[in-house]
Design an enzyme around this catalytic site. Sequence first.
Site, short mmCIF file in Angstrom:
data_model
loop_
_atom_site.label_atom_id
_atom_site.label_comp_id
_atom_site.label_asym_id
_atom_site.label_seq_id
_atom_site.Cartn_x
_atom_site.Cartn_y
_atom_site.Cartn_z
N LYS A 79 -12.61 -1.21 -4.41
CA LYS A 79 -12.87 -2.05 -3.13
C LYS A 79 -13.01 -0.85 -1.85
O LYS A 79 -13.69 -0.88 -1.17
CB LYS A 79 -11.51 -2.83 -2.79
CG LYS A 79 -11.72 -4.09 -3.78
CD LYS A 79 -10.49 -4.86 -3.24
CE LYS A 79 -9.14 -4.16 -3.96
NZ LYS A 79 -8.12 -5.18 -4.13
N ASP A 128 -13.08 -6.95 -9.64
CA ASP A 128 -11.48 -6.99 -9.21
C ASP A 128 -11.01 -8.26 -9.02
O ASP A 128 -9.84 -8.44 -9.30
CB ASP A 128 -11.57 -5.93 -8.13
CG ASP A 128 -9.93 -5.89 -7.65
OD1 ASP A 128 -9.29 -5.13 -8.45
OD2 ASP A 128 -9.52 -6.27 -6.63
N ARG A 183 -4.61 -10.60 -13.98
CA ARG A 183 -3.48 -9.78 -14.12
C ARG A 183 -2.27 -10.36 -13.33
O ARG A 183 -0.91 -10.49 -13.92
CB ARG A 183 -3.53 -8.40 -13.30
CG ARG A 183 -4.67 -7.37 -13.85
CD ARG A 183 -4.94 -6.59 -12.82
NE ARG A 183 -3.84 -5.52 -12.39
CZ ARG A 183 -3.95 -4.92 -10.97
NH1 ARG A 183 -5.14 -5.05 -10.60
NH2 ARG A 183 -3.10 -4.24 -10.70
N HIS A 228 -6.31 3.82 3.60
CA HIS A 228 -5.62 2.55 2.72
C HIS A 228 -4.15 2.61 2.70
O HIS A 228 -3.67 3.59 2.42
CB HIS A 228 -6.29 2.61 1.40
CG HIS A 228 -5.68 1.24 0.73
ND1 HIS A 228 -6.10 0.10 0.85
CD2 HIS A 228 -4.70 1.28 -0.10
CE1 HIS A 228 -5.44 -0.86 0.19
NE2 HIS A 228 -4.62 -0.10 -0.46
N SER A 282 -8.33 -1.00 -9.15
CA SER A 282 -8.33 -2.14 -8.27
C SER A 282 -8.56 -1.60 -6.74
O SER A 282 -9.39 -2.11 -6.06
CB SER A 282 -7.18 -2.98 -8.31
OG SER A 282 -7.19 -3.81 -7.42
#
Length: 436
Positions: free
Chosen positions: A187, A161, A168, A82, A183
Amino acid sequence: MRAVDLIRRKRDGHPLTHAEIDWLIQGIANGAVADYQWAALLMAILWRGLNDDETASLTRAMLHSGHVLDLSRIPGPKVDKHSTGGVGDKTSLILAPIAAACGVIVPMVSGRGLGHTGGTLDKLESIPGFDVRLSTDRFHQVLAQCGLALIGQTDEIAPADRTLYSLRDATATVESIPLITASILSKKLAEGLDGLVLDVKTGDGAFMTSEGEARRLAASMTQICTALGTPAVALLTRMDQPLGNAVGNANEVRECIDVLRGGGPPDLVLLSIELAAEMIALAKIEPDLEHARNRAHRVLQDGSALICFRKVIEAQNGDPHVLDDPEHRLPQAPVHLEVSAPRRGFITRLSASAIGLISMRLGAGRSRVDSIIDHRVGVTLRRKLGEEVEGGDALAIILAADAASAERAAAEFLETAVDFAEQPPNVPPLILDRLA
Ligand code: URA
C-alpha cells in the site's frame, strides 16, 4: 499452474518462485485461485514462513494488483512515513508539514482508526470541511502546490491486499511477519515513493505488543522495501502510554497545532522531529541526520511548517481558521470531567490500550469498521508515566458527549488505565532503536 500444487509445496516447507507468487496474486482478480485456496495458503505461510525473495515477490505482486501513482511530473524527492499505529499517535500531522517545509514531497495516504488505535483520516476530518477524498488529478495539484497532500486509501490501491487482509482476519493468519510486511509495503509503495520512514511501535497499545516481534517486523520491512528499490529506515518506539497528552480526534489536532506553533508535549515533539529528520535525510535534502534534525527544528520554530499545514488545509477545503483559534473552531465536547488521583505515589502504568479503549467507548473510535465516530470526545492526560502525584491531583480530563458517559469513562480510567507505587518506575526511552 494449479493452486493445489503450490499450496502443497508451501505446506511442505518449500519456497515458491516469483512467477508462482505472481500467478497466485493475479488469481485473486481473475478467479483462477478461490478464496478457500488462498485461505489454506495463508495458513501454510503462517506456519512455514516466506524467505526474503518470496516476501519481496509477494509485495511486488500485491503492489501491482492495483494502481501505482506516477509522481514524476512533480519535481522533488517523494518520502512518506508509516506508523504501525497506537494511541495518541498523531505525528503524521506534524511531520508531514515539517518535511514539506524542508522541500520533501509528502504524498500521504492514510487509514482510519479501528479498536483502541486512532487513524489519521479521522483526525483530519475533525477539521471542518477537510476533504480526504481527492481525485487523482486534484491530489497531484495539491501535492505540487503545497508539497504535501493527505488522502485516504482508494479502491485502486493494492486491491489484492483488501481480499487477503479479510481472509487473514477470518482465518487467524494476521500475525505473520512476511504477510504484514507485504500488506503494509504494497500500500505504501503505491504512493510512488523515493523513500519510506517506518515507525514500528511496541508495548501494550501497539499492534505488536512484544519488542522482539516488533523488531523482527521493522527489520523485515526495511529490508524488503530497500530490496524493492525504495530506501527505508525504521524507528522502534515505545507505545506503553499514549504519545503526547491528547487522545481523540479534534483533541489530537489541537495538540498538533500546539506543536506547530512551537509548543506541545516533549515526547510528541521529540518523535515528530526524529521521524521528520529521517524523511529529510532519506530525501537527501541534508547530508546527515544531525543537519536534518536542525533543519526540522528551524521550520518548526520559524512557523514555515505551520504555513505548510495552513496551505494544505485550504487546498483540501478545510477551515484554516482552526489554526488561529483551535479552541473554538474545532469541534468541542460539551462535558469536561477531571479524573483525580486517589492516592499519593508515582505513576507506574498508564496503559495506552486501556486509554484507547476508553476513548473509543466515548465515541472517538470504532469498535466495528462501520461505527460512526464523534470527533469532539477523548481524553487529555495531565500526568504521564513516572510522574509523582498527590492524592486529588488531576490525572486526566475526560471529554465527553454527556455526563453519564464522562462518569463511566472516569471510573474506567481509574480501574483499568493507571497504577501507582511508592518508588518511581524505570521508564524506557521512547525511541528504542533505529534500523536502516
Ligand atoms: N496493517 C496493515 O495494513 N496490514 C497488516 O497486515 C497489518 C497491519
